[in-house]
Write an enzyme that holds these catalytic residues in place. Structure first.
Site, PDB file in Angstrom:
ATOM      1  N   LYS A  43      38.995  67.546  -8.991  1.00 57.03           N
ATOM      2  CA  LYS A  43      38.031  66.949  -8.246  1.00 57.03           C
ATOM      3  C   LYS A  43      36.916  66.494  -9.285  1.00 57.03           C
ATOM      4  O   LYS A  43      36.280  67.566 -10.060  1.00 57.03           O
ATOM      5  CB  LYS A  43      37.733  68.076  -7.167  1.00 57.03           C
ATOM      6  CG  LYS A  43      36.620  67.626  -6.383  1.00 57.03           C
ATOM      7  CD  LYS A  43      37.273  67.068  -5.271  1.00 57.03           C
ATOM      8  CE  LYS A  43      36.197  66.273  -4.332  1.00 57.03           C
ATOM      9  NZ  LYS A  43      36.003  64.768  -4.769  1.00 57.03           N
ATOM     10  N   ASN A  98      20.867  58.911  -5.152  1.00 57.01           N
ATOM     11  CA  ASN A  98      21.293  59.699  -3.940  1.00 57.01           C
ATOM     12  C   ASN A  98      20.653  61.003  -4.129  1.00 57.01           C
ATOM     13  O   ASN A  98      20.333  61.695  -3.163  1.00 57.01           O
ATOM     14  CB  ASN A  98      22.809  59.764  -4.071  1.00 57.01           C
ATOM     15  CG  ASN A  98      23.434  60.894  -3.182  1.00 57.01           C
ATOM     16  OD1 ASN A  98      23.633  61.798  -3.667  1.00 57.01           O
ATOM     17  ND2 ASN A  98      23.729  60.508  -1.906  1.00 57.01           N
ATOM     18  N   THR A 101      24.015  66.903  -2.264  1.00 54.38           N
ATOM     19  CA  THR A 101      23.736  67.362  -3.263  1.00 54.38           C
ATOM     20  C   THR A 101      22.253  67.717  -3.436  1.00 54.38           C
ATOM     21  O   THR A 101      21.751  68.820  -3.924  1.00 54.38           O
ATOM     22  CB  THR A 101      23.973  66.326  -4.621  1.00 54.38           C
ATOM     23  OG1 THR A 101      25.511  66.046  -4.342  1.00 54.38           O
ATOM     24  CG2 THR A 101      23.814  67.077  -5.896  1.00 54.38           C
ATOM     25  N   GLN A 103      32.264  70.324 -14.897  1.00 48.23           N
ATOM     26  CA  GLN A 103      32.812  70.214 -13.260  1.00 48.23           C
ATOM     27  C   GLN A 103      33.820  71.479 -13.097  1.00 48.23           C
ATOM     28  O   GLN A 103      33.930  71.960 -11.933  1.00 48.23           O
ATOM     29  CB  GLN A 103      33.685  68.988 -12.925  1.00 48.23           C
ATOM     30  CG  GLN A 103      33.706  68.666 -11.677  1.00 48.23           C
ATOM     31  CD  GLN A 103      32.725  68.130 -11.081  1.00 48.23           C
ATOM     32  OE1 GLN A 103      32.076  67.251 -11.651  1.00 48.23           O
ATOM     33  NE2 GLN A 103      32.364  68.422  -9.746  1.00 48.23           N
ATOM     34  N   LYS A 117      36.827  64.463 -13.960  1.00 47.67           N
ATOM     35  CA  LYS A 117      35.740  63.034 -13.921  1.00 47.67           C
ATOM     36  C   LYS A 117      36.213  61.748 -14.433  1.00 47.67           C
ATOM     37  O   LYS A 117      37.287  61.696 -15.183  1.00 47.67           O
ATOM     38  CB  LYS A 117      34.467  63.766 -14.625  1.00 47.67           C
ATOM     39  CG  LYS A 117      33.228  63.031 -14.392  1.00 47.67           C
ATOM     40  CD  LYS A 117      32.503  63.722 -13.283  1.00 47.67           C
ATOM     41  CE  LYS A 117      31.414  63.070 -12.859  1.00 47.67           C
ATOM     42  NZ  LYS A 117      30.406  63.794 -11.768  1.00 47.67           N
ATOM     43  N   ASP A 159      29.022  59.361  -7.996  1.00 41.93           N
ATOM     44  CA  ASP A 159      28.439  59.783  -8.981  1.00 41.93           C
ATOM     45  C   ASP A 159      27.439  58.643  -9.271  1.00 41.93           C
ATOM     46  O   ASP A 159      27.159  57.800  -8.585  1.00 41.93           O
ATOM     47  CB  ASP A 159      29.290  60.183 -10.367  1.00 41.93           C
ATOM     48  CG  ASP A 159      28.434  61.116 -11.229  1.00 41.93           C
ATOM     49  OD1 ASP A 159      27.995  62.286 -11.048  1.00 41.93           O
ATOM     50  OD2 ASP A 159      27.626  60.371 -12.300  1.00 41.93           O
TER      51      ASP A 159
HETATM   52  P1  NDP Z   1      22.606  57.680  -8.489  1.00 42.59           P
HETATM   53  O1  NDP Z   1      23.279  56.220  -9.237  1.00 42.59           O
HETATM   54  O2  NDP Z   1      22.475  57.396  -6.981  1.00 42.59           O
HETATM   55  O3  NDP Z   1      21.107  57.414  -9.084  1.00 42.59           O
HETATM   56  C1  NDP Z   1      20.598  57.671 -10.346  1.00 42.59           C
HETATM   57  C2  NDP Z   1      19.121  57.639 -10.696  1.00 42.59           C
HETATM   58  O4  NDP Z   1      19.065  57.951 -12.020  1.00 42.59           O
HETATM   59  C3  NDP Z   1      18.778  56.362 -10.464  1.00 42.59           C
HETATM   60  O5  NDP Z   1      17.383  56.486 -10.211  1.00 42.59           O
HETATM   61  C4  NDP Z   1      18.744  55.639 -11.854  1.00 42.59           C
HETATM   62  O6  NDP Z   1      17.914  54.612 -12.328  1.00 42.59           O
HETATM   63  C5  NDP Z   1      18.649  56.893 -12.593  1.00 42.59           C
HETATM   64  N1  NDP Z   1      19.175  56.792 -14.064  1.00 42.59           N
HETATM   65  C6  NDP Z   1      20.594  56.825 -14.247  1.00 42.59           C
HETATM   66  N2  NDP Z   1      21.143  56.476 -15.422  1.00 42.59           N
HETATM   67  C7  NDP Z   1      19.894  56.779 -16.266  1.00 42.59           C
HETATM   68  C8  NDP Z   1      19.528  56.438 -17.610  1.00 42.59           C
HETATM   69  N3  NDP Z   1      20.698  56.656 -18.455  1.00 42.59           N
HETATM   70  N4  NDP Z   1      18.260  56.770 -17.999  1.00 42.59           N
HETATM   71  C9  NDP Z   1      17.436  56.723 -16.938  1.00 42.59           C
HETATM   72  N5  NDP Z   1      17.585  56.833 -15.641  1.00 42.59           N
HETATM   73  C10 NDP Z   1      18.883  56.721 -15.206  1.00 42.59           C
HETATM   74  O7  NDP Z   1      23.098  58.576  -8.882  1.00 42.59           O
HETATM   75  P2  NDP Z   1      23.193  60.174  -8.411  1.00 42.59           P
HETATM   76  O8  NDP Z   1      21.786  60.414  -7.701  1.00 42.59           O
HETATM   77  O9  NDP Z   1      24.407  60.212  -7.675  1.00 42.59           O
HETATM   78  O10 NDP Z   1      23.289  61.070  -9.379  1.00 42.59           O
HETATM   79  C11 NDP Z   1      22.258  61.443 -10.239  1.00 42.59           C
HETATM   80  C12 NDP Z   1      22.722  62.644 -11.127  1.00 42.59           C
HETATM   81  O11 NDP Z   1      23.096  63.692 -10.365  1.00 42.59           O
HETATM   82  C13 NDP Z   1      23.690  62.572 -12.268  1.00 42.59           C
HETATM   83  O12 NDP Z   1      23.672  62.958 -13.353  1.00 42.59           O
HETATM   84  C14 NDP Z   1      25.050  62.936 -11.371  1.00 42.59           C
HETATM   85  O13 NDP Z   1      26.008  63.221 -12.426  1.00 42.59           O
HETATM   86  C15 NDP Z   1      24.588  64.066 -10.697  1.00 42.59           C
HETATM   87  N6  NDP Z   1      25.246  64.600  -9.704  1.00 42.59           N
HETATM   88  C16 NDP Z   1      25.637  63.777  -8.550  1.00 42.59           C
HETATM   89  C17 NDP Z   1      26.159  64.452  -7.437  1.00 42.59           C
HETATM   90  C18 NDP Z   1      26.393  63.374  -6.131  1.00 42.59           C
HETATM   91  O14 NDP Z   1      26.895  63.951  -5.146  1.00 42.59           O
HETATM   92  N7  NDP Z   1      26.135  62.200  -6.121  1.00 42.59           N
HETATM   93  C19 NDP Z   1      26.802  65.533  -7.524  1.00 42.59           C
HETATM   94  C20 NDP Z   1      26.339  66.432  -8.526  1.00 42.59           C
HETATM   95  C21 NDP Z   1      25.632  65.771  -9.537  1.00 42.59           C
HETATM   96  P3  NDP Z   1      18.277  53.188 -12.380  1.00 42.59           P
HETATM   97  O15 NDP Z   1      18.635  52.720 -10.794  1.00 42.59           O
HETATM   98  O16 NDP Z   1      17.010  52.414 -12.606  1.00 42.59           O
HETATM   99  O17 NDP Z   1      19.495  53.206 -13.138  1.00 42.59           O
END
Ligand code: NDP
Length: 448
Positions: A92, A243, A211, A113, A128, A168
């Site tokens: 998962k 998210n 999350t 994970q 993943k 993600d």
């Molecule tokens: P989203 O794609 O919804 O949002 C990601 C955010 O982070 C955006 O604001 C994006 O900006 C920014 N971002 C992404 N990559 C980069 C980068 N290389 N440098 C700078 N900013 C970056 O993703 P999530 O909110 O789902 O995920 C965010 C984090 O949380 C990740 O690490 C993910 O693994 C972790 N996570 C997510 C879960 C989930 O349920 N969604 C569960 C557990 C962990 P921009 O739009 O400009 O790229």
């Protein structure tokens, strides 16, 4: 520093065999470092080769994803799925679509994970996947064709009792819908093979929020137990505007805190009056526009184009919710100099090892990702349960279960830190608590 001979040997071997996988090695080192006191006391781990087996994924597939863009041009991306460990349940873990995705990134996320899923107390193994595809600037049609091409290969490896992917970075409700549709079409089979689905076709209420909400439930419990304080009146700095960040901001606000920053990959906004989430959601969820738009629409807001400057804004709580290694030692120093009381990781591995060491050395409460952001996968586990029962729970029911899970994760991690003689070090606590269940299952199931 690794002093245990067994862990040192396995780590060196892992380094030699995965020399190019920088992020993966960082994640393995962090886990090994905190498992030392436990491994010292359990010689059966070495006898059964548990650590050697733990760092080698069950399997890792990499595949071509060919699709046609709106101009009729054929494009090729690389897809991955890492099925890391299934000793306590089906694999998962989410799918990430972002140009920075490499084999190393997928392996580090899959490795983390394993322990996170174990901490949720649900029967979930670790995996993943993702692709170096960049969804930014693509039309809905291009996103759909890419998702269909990706699933055309991925469907061979997954299944409701085998491997259940989710979202993600870059994979939200729209992408999960297209991926699910293609799986169903190819298999002629309607099962809960992905989580984060739309509510009309098997999704769970509260999965979108899970999350971010879970992160705040964890932080709330951490403050209650370790500081005898609530979150009322605290100032919060958040990075990211996706998210996790949006729903972390929403729950923090509901709990009486004030969120003053959010960011994306281009820059950050500082809103001293507290982020207006209606405006932020409109920009990020509906228009999919840059965060600089927020500063144009809300008076009194400052925009900065160096996103790591968010850590220079004075706050009580910092929540990195964007991506890996976004909070380094310099940022940790700025946070401490401005009196930060707690840092909790919404993103996966957002703090560098040096930053974590600095924060812990300065008495900052630290909630590591495996524990603090486990609410998303936990609610995905609840979505799987609802799909198996052909039933759905109300928002309140799911939210209540999520909160219980997060409170338990905090206490299991805290208690494990005490058992290891490092009370309050939740990095050690979360790794040990997550590891015990997985290693016991591996010992019981025999050598694979
Ligand atoms: P989203 O794609 O919804 O949002 C990601 C955010 O982070 C955006 O604001 C994006 O900006 C920014 N971002 C992404 N990559 C980069 C980068 N290389 N440098 C700078 N900013 C970056 O993703 P999530 O909110 O789902 O995920 C965010 C984090 O949380 C990740 O690490 C993910 O693994 C972790 N996570 C997510 C879960 C989930 O349920 N969604 C569960 C557990 C962990 P921009 O739009 O400009 O790229």
């Amino acid at each position: 520093m690794l002093t245990n001979e067994y862990l040192k040997r396995v780590y060196e071997d892992t380094q030699n065999r995965n020399a190019a996988d920088k992020e993966f090695l960082q994640a393995v080192y962090e886990v090994f470092d905190s498992l030392q006191p436990y491994v010292e006391k359990h010689p059966e781990l070495e006898k059964n080769g548990i650590m050697e087996r733990l760092v080698e994924p069950d399997r890792m597939v990499s595949f071509r994803v060919a699709w046609v863009d709106d101009a009729g041009k054929v494009r090729v991306n690389r897809g991955y799925r890492c099925q890391f460990n299934s000793s306590i349940g089906p694999y998962k873990g989410g799918l990430r679509f972002h140009p920075t995705v490499t084999r190393s990134v997928i392996k580090f996320l899959g490795f983390e994970q394993i322990f996170k899923n174990s901490l949720t107390s649900l029967p979930l193994g670790g995996g993943k996947g993702g692709s170096d595809f960049d969804p930014k600037g693509k039309s809905d049609g291009e996103i759909m064709r890419f998702c269909q091409a990706f699933m055309t290969e991925l469907h061979r490896y997954i299944g409701a009792d085998v491997d259940v992917p989710a979202g993600d970075i870059g994979v939200g409700g729209r992408e999960i819908g297209y991926l699910f549709g293609q799986y169903k079409f190819l298999k002629n089979n309607f099962t809960g093979v992905l989580t984060g689905k739309g509510l009309e076709f098997g999704g769970s209420l509260a999965r979108t929020e899970a999350t971010g909400y879970g992160l705040l439930y964890f932080v709330e419990e951490m403050f209650r137990c370790m500081r005898c304080e609530s979150l009322e009146g605290k100032t919060v700095v958040i990075s990211g505007a996706g998210n996790v960040a949006i729903y972390a901001a929403q729950k923090a606000t509901q709990l009486g805190a004030k969120v003053v920053t959010m960011s994306d990959s281009k820059g950050y906004v500082y809103d001293p009056n507290g982020i207006n989430l209606d405006v932020m959601k409109q920009i990020k969820e509906v228009e999919r526009a840059r965060i600089s738009e927020y500063a144009k629409r809300v008076p009194g807001v400052t925009y900065g184009d160096n996103r790591s400057d968010v850590w220079k804004i004075p706050c009580d709580i910092a929540l990195p919710c964007a991506t890996q290694n976004e909070l380094d030692e310099e940022s940790a120093k700025a946070l401490v100099a401005n009196g930060v009381q707690a840092v909790a990781e919404g993103a996966n591995m957002p703090s560098t090892p040096e930053a974590i060491e600095y924060l812990l050395a300065h008495g900052v409460l630290f909630g590591p990702a495996k524990a603090a952001n486990a609410g998303g996968v936990a609610t995905s586990g609840l979505e799987m349960s609802q799909n198996s029962q052909r039933y759905s729970w109300s928002f309140e029911e799911v939210d209540k279960k999520l909160k219980n899970i997060m409170v338990n994760i905090f206490h299991n991690s805290y208690n494990a830190s005490k058992d290891c003689g490092m009370e309050g070090n939740l990095v050690v606590g979360a790794n040990v608590a997550g590891f015990i269940k997985v290693s016991n299952a591996m010992l019981a199931e025999g050598v694979f």
